[in-house]
Motif scaffolding. Structure first.
Motif, short mmCIF file in Angstrom:
data_model
loop_
_atom_site.label_atom_id
_atom_site.label_comp_id
_atom_site.label_asym_id
_atom_site.label_seq_id
_atom_site.Cartn_x
_atom_site.Cartn_y
_atom_site.Cartn_z
N GLY A 26 3.89 0.30 1.60
CA GLY A 26 3.47 1.21 2.66
C GLY A 26 4.53 1.37 3.73
O GLY A 26 4.74 2.48 4.25
N TRP A 68 -3.86 4.96 0.66
CA TRP A 68 -2.72 5.87 0.66
C TRP A 68 -3.09 7.23 1.24
O TRP A 68 -2.23 7.92 1.80
CB TRP A 68 -2.18 6.02 -0.75
CG TRP A 68 -1.50 4.77 -1.22
CD1 TRP A 68 -1.99 3.86 -2.10
CD2 TRP A 68 -0.21 4.30 -0.80
NE1 TRP A 68 -1.09 2.83 -2.26
CE2 TRP A 68 0.01 3.08 -1.47
CE3 TRP A 68 0.76 4.78 0.06
CZ2 TRP A 68 1.17 2.34 -1.31
CZ3 TRP A 68 1.91 4.05 0.23
CH2 TRP A 68 2.12 2.85 -0.44
N LEU A 106 4.97 8.95 -3.04
CA LEU A 106 3.80 8.23 -3.57
C LEU A 106 4.07 7.71 -4.97
O LEU A 106 3.53 6.67 -5.37
CB LEU A 106 2.58 9.15 -3.55
CG LEU A 106 1.93 9.38 -2.18
CD1 LEU A 106 0.80 10.39 -2.30
CD2 LEU A 106 1.42 8.08 -1.60
N GLY A 110 5.23 4.28 -3.47
CA GLY A 110 3.87 3.76 -3.55
C GLY A 110 3.49 3.25 -4.92
O GLY A 110 2.55 2.45 -5.04
#
Length: 328
Positions: A26, A68, A106, A110
């Motif tokens: 994050g 997220w 992402l 992520g």
């Protein structure tokens, strides 16, 4: 035998473990999304607090998408920071729009699959693939650049592995504060050295401009004062010029005179209109000798009273006759 329940207010162990597993990814996602690590940490702290508040109402399977989604929608990440920087191979992240950049990060930072990444951004599969395609690096001809894609992915993985101990300790504090429900005040992003240098030069320019304006105002005031001052008196013809630093004496003033009017006869006095006999001290003023005796009446009375007293032991006073003659 049932396991003891957690005390009221203490976070479950599963939540702590989930946040611990998300904090590194994050932090890198937030930093690369806005181009500023401090601004990214502010967004991460807000997402951690928000996720702790509503995680208990969600099944654990929905936790990744929810976390997220909160982090991607954080206000500090909606636009790039004013002093955003993407050095080296990460420079390809500067071109995409914030939504397209988030779609790329992402996946690479992520670690989400396509369906989870699309759900976190609130997009369907087709819209997410379009955003991902727009964020992919391209070559000079506008075609997807696979080599640049691999370079960006490797740079992101390197940054994930090489976070400094200080940064990791800071992320741990953010996680613990979020689990404890403590609100950490957001710290404003530090300005880049180039920005501070520009601000310093701009401040000196304002100071220089203010000094120039003050000098111009002083010159204008001096010019106005000289224009208002009376001109110096001219010296008489033939008079020697005054030496430098010595003020000349002013010329002699012109004195004019005028004759007085003729004297008039005095008007009648009031004393002349009052008869002398009506004056209260007329008898005393008519005889000057009696007036002198009257003024010394107290002394003469004392003297006469002493002179008439006889005593066997009295000694004649030789000055008595002289005093009497003087009194007369």
């Amino acid at each position: 035998m049932m396991a003891p329940q957690d005390t009221v207010g203490s976070p479950p162990a599963a939540l702590a473990a989930f946040l611990r597993g998300c904090e590194r990814r994050g932090a890198v996602f937030a930093e690369l999304q806005c181009g500023d690590p401090d601004r990214g940490d502010v967004a991460l702290a807000a997402a951690l607090r928000a996720f702790r508040g509503n995680a208990a109402a969600l099944p654990m399977a929905d936790w990744p998408v929810r976390f997220w989604s909160l982090l991607s929608a954080a206000p500090p990440l909606r636009t790039a920071a004013p002093d955003a920087r993407w050095p080296g191979a990460l420079s390809a992240l500067a071109a995409p729009a914030p939504l397209d950049r988030a779609a790329l990060l992402l996946r690479l930072a992520g670690g989400l699959q396509e369906a989870a990444a699309a759900a976190a951004l609130g997009l369907d599969g087709a819209a997410y693939r379009d955003a991902l395609a727009r964020a992919c690096p391209r070559d000079a001809l506008g075609h997807p650049d696979a080599a640049a894609w691999r370079a960006v992915a490797e740079a992101i993985q390197t940054q994930l592995r090489e976070l400094s101990p200080d940064r990791l300790a800071k992320l741990a504090r953010l996680r613990e504060d979020a689990l404890a429900g403590t609100r950490v005040p957001a710290r404003a992003p530090a300005k880049a050295p180039e920005t501070r240098a520009v601000d310093a030069r701009r401040r000196w320019l304002w100071i220089l401009l203010a000094g120039i304006l003050l000098l111009a105002a002083a010159g204008a005031a001096l010019w106005w004062w000289q224009g208002q001052a009376p001109p110096p008196a001219s010296t008489p013809t033939g008079a020697p010029a005054a030496e430098e630093g010595v003020s000349a004496l002013p010329p002699d003033p012109v004195i004019t005179s005028a004759p007085l009017p003729a004297a008039k006869a005095p008007a009648l006095r009031a004393d002349n209109l009052i008869p002398a006999e009506t004056h209260g001290d007329f008898a005393l003023l008519a005889d000057a000798d009696d007036e002198a005796y009257a003024r010394e009446a107290d002394f003469l009375a004392w003297y006469v009273a002493g002179a008439g007293a006889t005593s066997a032991t009295a000694v004649p006073n030789p000055d008595a006759g002289a005093a009497t003659d003087a009194a007369r």
